[in-house]
Scaffold this motif. Structure first.
Motif, PDB file in Angstrom:
ATOM      1  N   ASP A  44      -0.928  -6.964 -10.165  1.00 28.84           N
ATOM      2  CA  ASP A  44      -0.008  -5.954  -9.640  1.00 28.84           C
ATOM      3  C   ASP A  44       1.054  -5.626 -10.691  1.00 28.84           C
ATOM      4  O   ASP A  44       1.771  -6.509 -11.167  1.00 28.84           O
ATOM      5  N   SER A  56       2.107   0.592  -4.485  1.00 28.59           N
ATOM      6  CA  SER A  56       1.005  -0.374  -4.404  1.00 28.59           C
ATOM      7  C   SER A  56       0.064  -0.070  -3.248  1.00 28.59           C
ATOM      8  O   SER A  56      -1.141  -0.321  -3.336  1.00 28.59           O
ATOM      9  N   THR A  61      -1.230  -4.757  -1.082  1.00 28.25           N
ATOM     10  CA  THR A  61      -2.563  -4.871  -1.662  1.00 28.25           C
ATOM     11  C   THR A  61      -3.533  -5.650  -0.778  1.00 28.25           C
ATOM     12  O   THR A  61      -4.612  -5.148  -0.451  1.00 28.25           O
TER      13      THR A  61
END
Length: 380
Positions: free
Chosen positions: A56, A98, A150
């Motif tokens: 990430d 994200s 995520t």
């Protein structure tokens, strides 16, 4: 004179509107072409196991600075195929978040920032759901809360990443075999529901069991290097996940591994802590790769959801690395790197050097079957 000035004003206004509209039309066409550009037909039905590793916020310069500081290359840099990946969402004036980036990778669809594998009030088919329909095992591993953007995009559906209750309820009913991550206090009220779905629910690493039908390991925190029973490392989690999936689903599975704190530390412009989490991510991938690289049916994909911090290209020494290298505290529009390793030979000319994040979904699906669900939708 007044009428002439009015005409000039109208002309300028109309010209500005034409330019403004033209800009959006060109951008829309350009983005559409990027999403539709690549075909991966040569990957069809070539792997039974797919390991997707997401750093990430991990931009190319995060990797380069980490290498310089640690004085070592990343294991995934040795993979046979690599290139650059676009990460834009439906947002026009801001970079992706994200949620939208993970949705693109999980479903092959572009959505608005904040959406969790859902768009226009419709759930989007995820790679986890598709793989499960093929009787594959599914595992979700993260250093973030399991309700984070995520992991949520690969295991649930919600209008917003803030809809934690919807995310958790979706996960409870997902049929996913393995969850490992943080967020214990968020999930404790749902323990009975999880256990009713045959999950072993625990916040103690030594209570994880290879004999459980399904596992929901939800911990206080995921740390680096020095672990405790309620605060394991990413390497600890990946080691258990690989062994569990190999035991339960030797014929095939999908495993998503996320290192969330590369992003979190970059938001704080903490470069040395970022490097620690990047190092742990690398060691987790190394464990999985060394364990499975001799397996002739396992594919590895390593990439990022977006870049965080706008780190510059760095050519200095280790001693010159410092927090001031960060140029912002938010996401940027930079492309990120992708790295692919397949259990078979592929003509390198057929793997493009530039892909879009929606291609990750298509690659994963094609590795399992032919054609992918997205290609079926295009042919209708």
């Amino acid at each position: 004179m007044k009428r002439k000035l009015q005409k000039i004003g109208y002309f300028c206004l109309i010209s500005s509107m034409i330019v403004f509209i033209g800009f959006f039309v060109i951008m829309f066409v350009h983005r559409r072409d990027i999403v539709r550009r690549n075909s991966f037909d040569n990957l069809q039905q070539k792997a039974e196991k797919v390991i997707l590793c997401i750093g990430d916020g991990m931009g190319e310069n995060h990797i380069e600075i980490g290498k310089k500081y640690l004085n070592q290359k990343m294991i995934f840099e040795s993979f046979d195929y690599q290139g650059y990946m676009t990460t834009f969402s439906n947002a026009i004036f801001s970079p992706t978040d994200s949620a939208a980036a993970a949705t693109a990778m999980a479903t092959g669809q572009k959505v608005n920032n904040g959406e969790i594998s859902k768009h226009k009030n419709e759930n989007l088919l995820t790679i986890s759901e598709y793989a499960k329909s093929l009787n594959k095992g599914i595992g979700i591993v993260t250093t973030d809360s399991l309700a984070g953007a995520t992991p949520a995009c690969f295991s649930s559906h919600a209008k917003s990443r803030d809809d934690v209750e919807d995310i958790i309820n979706g996960q409870i009913n997902s049929g996913i075999d393995l969850f490992l991550g943080a967020g214990y206090t968020d999930y404790l009220p749902y323990q009975n529901q999880l256990e009713n779905k045959q999950y072993l629910f625990t916040n103690q690493f030594d209570q994880l069991s290879m004999h459980a039908e399904k596992v929901f390991g939800c911990f206080k925190e995921i740390v680096n290097y020095q672990h405790q029973n309620d605060t394991p490392t990413l390497v600890n989690l990946v080691a258990f996940a690989i062994n569990f999936m190999e035991s339960k689903y030797p014929e095939g599975y999908f495993l998503m591994i996320e290192a969330a704190h590369i992003d979190k530390m970059s938001h704080q412009n903490e470069i040395f802590k970022m490097i620690e989490y990047l190092d742990e991510f690398n060691h987790a991938i190394q464990y999985a790769y060394e364990k499975l690289s001799k397996n002739t049916n396992t594919a590895f994909i390593v990439t990022a959801d977006h870049e965080t911090g706008n780190l510059p290209h760095f050519t200095g020494t280790k001693e010159e690395i410092n927090n001031k290298l960060y140029r912002r505290k938010n996401h940027s529009r930079k492309k990120v790197k992708f790295f692919l390793q397949f259990p078979f030979d592929v003509d390198s000319s057929t793997i493009p050097s530039k892909i879009d994040n929606t291609d990750i979904y298509n690659i994963c699906c094609l590795l399992y079957t032919s054609p992918s669900p997205r290609d079926r939708q295009k042919s209708r």
